[in-house]
Design a protein around this motif. Structure first.
Motif, PDB file in Angstrom:
ATOM      1  N   ILE A   1      30.915  29.488  28.971  1.00  0.00           N
ATOM      2  CA  ILE A   1      31.406  30.869  29.009  1.00  0.00           C
ATOM      3  C   ILE A   1      32.926  30.782  29.028  1.00  0.00           C
ATOM      4  N   HIS A   2      33.548  31.245  27.961  1.00  0.00           N
ATOM      5  CA  HIS A   2      35.008  31.198  27.894  1.00  0.00           C
ATOM      6  C   HIS A   2      35.569  32.396  28.655  1.00  0.00           C
ATOM      7  N   ASN A   3      36.398  32.126  29.635  1.00  0.00           N
ATOM      8  CA  ASN A   3      36.996  33.206  30.423  1.00  0.00           C
ATOM      9  C   ASN A   3      38.483  33.313  30.136  1.00  0.00           C
ATOM     10  N   PHE A   4      38.968  34.558  30.086  1.00  0.00           N
ATOM     11  CA  PHE A   4      40.368  34.778  29.720  1.00  0.00           C
ATOM     12  C   PHE A   4      41.053  35.716  30.712  1.00  0.00           C
ATOM     13  N   ASP A   5      40.409  35.928  31.869  1.00  0.00           N
ATOM     14  CA  ASP A   5      40.947  36.864  32.854  1.00  0.00           C
ATOM     15  C   ASP A   5      41.112  38.262  32.237  1.00  0.00           C
ATOM     16  N   ILE A   6      40.051  38.699  31.584  1.00  0.00           N
ATOM     17  CA  ILE A   6      40.068  40.021  30.944  1.00  0.00           C
ATOM     18  C   ILE A   6      39.197  40.963  31.771  1.00  0.00           C
ATOM     19  N   LYS A   7      39.763  42.151  32.061  1.00  0.00           N
ATOM     20  CA  LYS A   7      39.033  43.138  32.857  1.00  0.00           C
ATOM     21  C   LYS A   7      38.340  44.146  31.940  1.00  0.00           C
ATOM     22  N   LYS A   8      37.240  44.657  32.400  1.00  0.00           N
ATOM     23  CA  LYS A   8      36.535  45.793  31.797  1.00  0.00           C
ATOM     24  C   LYS A   8      37.552  46.903  31.509  1.00  0.00           C
ATOM     25  N   SER A   9      37.436  47.568  30.392  1.00  0.00           N
ATOM     26  CA  SER A   9      38.425  48.612  30.068  1.00  0.00           C
ATOM     27  C   SER A   9      37.959  49.990  30.537  1.00  0.00           C
ATOM     28  N   GLU A  10      38.905  50.899  30.610  1.00  0.00           N
ATOM     29  CA  GLU A  10      38.590  52.281  31.016  1.00  0.00           C
ATOM     30  C   GLU A  10      37.920  53.018  29.870  1.00  0.00           C
ATOM     31  N   ALA A  11      37.458  54.230  30.158  1.00  0.00           N
ATOM     32  CA  ALA A  11      36.827  55.050  29.114  1.00  0.00           C
ATOM     33  C   ALA A  11      37.893  55.588  28.161  1.00  0.00           C
ATOM     34  N   ILE A  12      37.559  55.634  26.876  1.00  0.00           N
ATOM     35  CA  ILE A  12      38.579  56.032  25.903  1.00  0.00           C
ATOM     36  C   ILE A  12      38.919  57.517  25.963  1.00  0.00           C
ATOM     37  N   ASP A  13      38.007  58.348  26.507  1.00  0.00           N
ATOM     38  CA  ASP A  13      38.341  59.786  26.539  1.00  0.00           C
ATOM     39  C   ASP A  13      39.503  60.065  27.478  1.00  0.00           C
ATOM     40  N   THR A  14      39.712  59.140  28.434  1.00  0.00           N
ATOM     41  CA  THR A  14      40.834  59.325  29.363  1.00  0.00           C
ATOM     42  C   THR A  14      41.903  58.245  29.219  1.00  0.00           C
ATOM     43  N   ASN A  15      41.817  57.415  28.158  1.00  0.00           N
ATOM     44  CA  ASN A  15      42.765  56.313  27.892  1.00  0.00           C
ATOM     45  C   ASN A  15      42.190  54.983  28.415  1.00  0.00           C
ATOM     46  N   ALA A  16      41.896  54.092  27.487  1.00  0.00           N
ATOM     47  CA  ALA A  16      41.237  52.830  27.843  1.00  0.00           C
ATOM     48  C   ALA A  16      42.138  51.899  28.649  1.00  0.00           C
TER      49      ALA A  16
END
Lengths: 354, 354
Positions: A113-128
């Protein structure tokens, strides 16, 4: 089981017969999937867990973070079933994962599993709220440095509500893609999707540059993998983009970034591979999306279907309830490239369903 | 589907079970094929196109330089159908081509075509006018430098009228091979063939040395590949010579060159692989040709036949109309080495015929 050439010529895919493949699944979550009714890719209330469950099921044939595999409300199982069935019938040489922001890391050992310290993004209707440039650069670095141990890569994705973020991304970049995007819903929930996309586009200001736009309306899978594909130009590894309109949107992102950077992109080592359900979908048009790029890209569709199955859950695929995902189209084409027939895959899927 | 040992012992071929293969097709044209009635390997008036069409069909499953695949007048399809069927059922790891002089380069991308600046040769009845020493040396260089990415090579050929040039070559080198050579005709057109061979032999002078003789009566495939096999002694890659009496003649050329150069040839990495139609042919005798060499060579024949097909075109194979070519025998043995059964190949061939 046949491979239909839907764009370009058959030479590229024919050259991969008998060759070995690394299957890489991009798993990512955007809070967009929590908007009520926007996706059926998963269990109600637990949709953001879908990529994790898909990853577990693909790799080891069971889900550890839940009792049952991800199903849509009407009981359509995840396309991970198809990809897993292919893997059981004629295994990929290896399976790896790109963790592009999930709540729960898949509970599997012995799989990279390649990890890149990436977080889940926000919803696009309110700005990801994605740091798109940084994320893209992580993708470029990965693409430059990744050494494929096999002859080619099959790159799939599991991103709930990913067709919504993909369509928003394409529109935000200025491509005229209205009505060209697919959805995992039979009755494409265009209202909720369209409202969400409209809200997302409203967040964009005139002075926003490309990466600012992407950061507001796109998703991690698209932005990172655009970098991956551009970084891959250095190693020239052959990559099958296994997916439908999301993978087509990924190429639009590449196209826009290349233009933005005043660069060039050699697409000769890339092809899109999808299912017959996407290729024949009357509510979307993947070929016309592909042809919006400044570069040419080969694209293929498997002719696999569940016509020789009487399982009710699988009939729903034929009815257009589930069309693509978890690299199902690319997996089916990989199966064809290795002499596997439709009934073999159907039997495997049926036995997975129990 | 069984592999019959027709010369030597089974150990060599058994050691290749499960290993990966590069299929290399030698494509070449000699104007000998334009002599009326000498061959049925192709469409009347377009016979010199046959190697090009065979290459295209093998690689990508369609012919680009013509609408229909090469068929003989009575409708016997090219043995490329068998080789393609094997490739669909259990793919070769890669397919490459040696362009040994064709009018039209195959129109295929993504497949390696090795070019050596070799021109189509003249007809042997009037002197083939091949610079045999230079051509042989190109073969040696290729053999020395070629790095096989798989465990072994299957070397096939598509050379219309190749059995005629092969027989002329063997006779010109002094081997007593009359009546030992095969043809793709059921009613072996011995008159036209024999006349052509007689005329070819008449062009040889007493003072001609080996390479001068070869340059007059042989073909590019035989001369280049003799060099290839000798050059390969340096890398010791295992090679299956996939063909019938032409491949047996290739070994005679090697044998004569080795004697001419007062050298030695280690044949332990070479074997001949052919079809049952050649092995059982009452009008030719491949084993006695093989045993004219000073070295021993293992040889095998697939027991594949079309007995469980009712397709009229395929019945003609059983009647002896088409016996070998495009590496069909080697491909069938490769299939056996990988657990493929006769009905699987038959079904594939039938579906290719439509």
């Amino acid at each position: 089981m046949k491979i239909n050439t839907i764009n370009g010529s058959k030479d590229f895919i024919e050259s991969l017969r008998g060759k070995t493949a690394t299957f890489i699944l991009s798993i990512s979550t955007t809070k967009t999937c929590e908007i009520k009714g926007i996706t059926q890719a998963g269990l109600p209330g637990l949709i953001s867990l879908t990529p994790t469950l898909d990853a577990e099921f693909l790799a080891i044939g069971e889900v550890r973070s839940l009792e049952n595999i991800a199903e849509t409300p009407k009981g359509v199982p995840t396309p991970a079933l198809i990809t897993r069935a292919v893997h059981l019938e004629h295994p990929f040489k290896r399976i790896e994962f790109l963790n592009l922001g999930v709540d729960n890391i898949p509970k599997i050992d012995y799989f990279q599993i390649h990890n890149f310290d990436i977080k889940k993004s926000e919803a696009i209707d309110t700005n990801a709220k994605i740091n798109a440039l940084e994320l893209f650069q992580k993708g470029v670095e990965f693409g430059k440095n990744y050494i494929c141990k096999d002859d080619y890569i099959i790159l799939g994705e599991s991103v709930p509500s990913g067709t919504t973020t993909a369509e928003a991304t394409a529109q935000a970049m200025g491509y005229d893609v209205a009505e060209k995007f697919s959805s995992s819903f039979k009755n494409n929930p265009t209202n909720i999707k369209n409202q969400t996309i409209k809200k997302a586009l409203n967040n964009i200001n005139n002075e926003d540059e490309l990466f600012q736009i992407l950061g507001k309306v796109s998703d991690n899978m698209l932005i990172f993998n655009a970098g991956f594909l551009l970084g891959n130009s250095y190693t020239r590894t052959k990559i099958l983009l296994a997916g439908g309109t999301q993978m087509a949107a990924l190429l639009l992102v590449v196209n826009s970034i290349v233009k933005y950077m005043d660069g060039q992109f050699d697409s000769s080592n890339i092809a899109l591979c999808t299912t017959s359900w996407v290729a024949n979908d009357e509510d979307s048009n993947i070929i016309s999306i592909l042809n919006m790029n400044d570069f040419k890209v080969n694209a293929y569709a498997s002719n696999f279907n569940f016509s020789n199955s009487s399982h009710p859950a699988l009939k729903l695929y034929e009815d257009g309830e589930a069309k693509e995902g978890v690299g199902a189209g690319g997996a089916l084409i990989y199966a064809s490239l290795n002499g596997i027939e439709q009934n073999q895959i159907t039997n495997r899927v049926e036995s997975l369903l129990g």
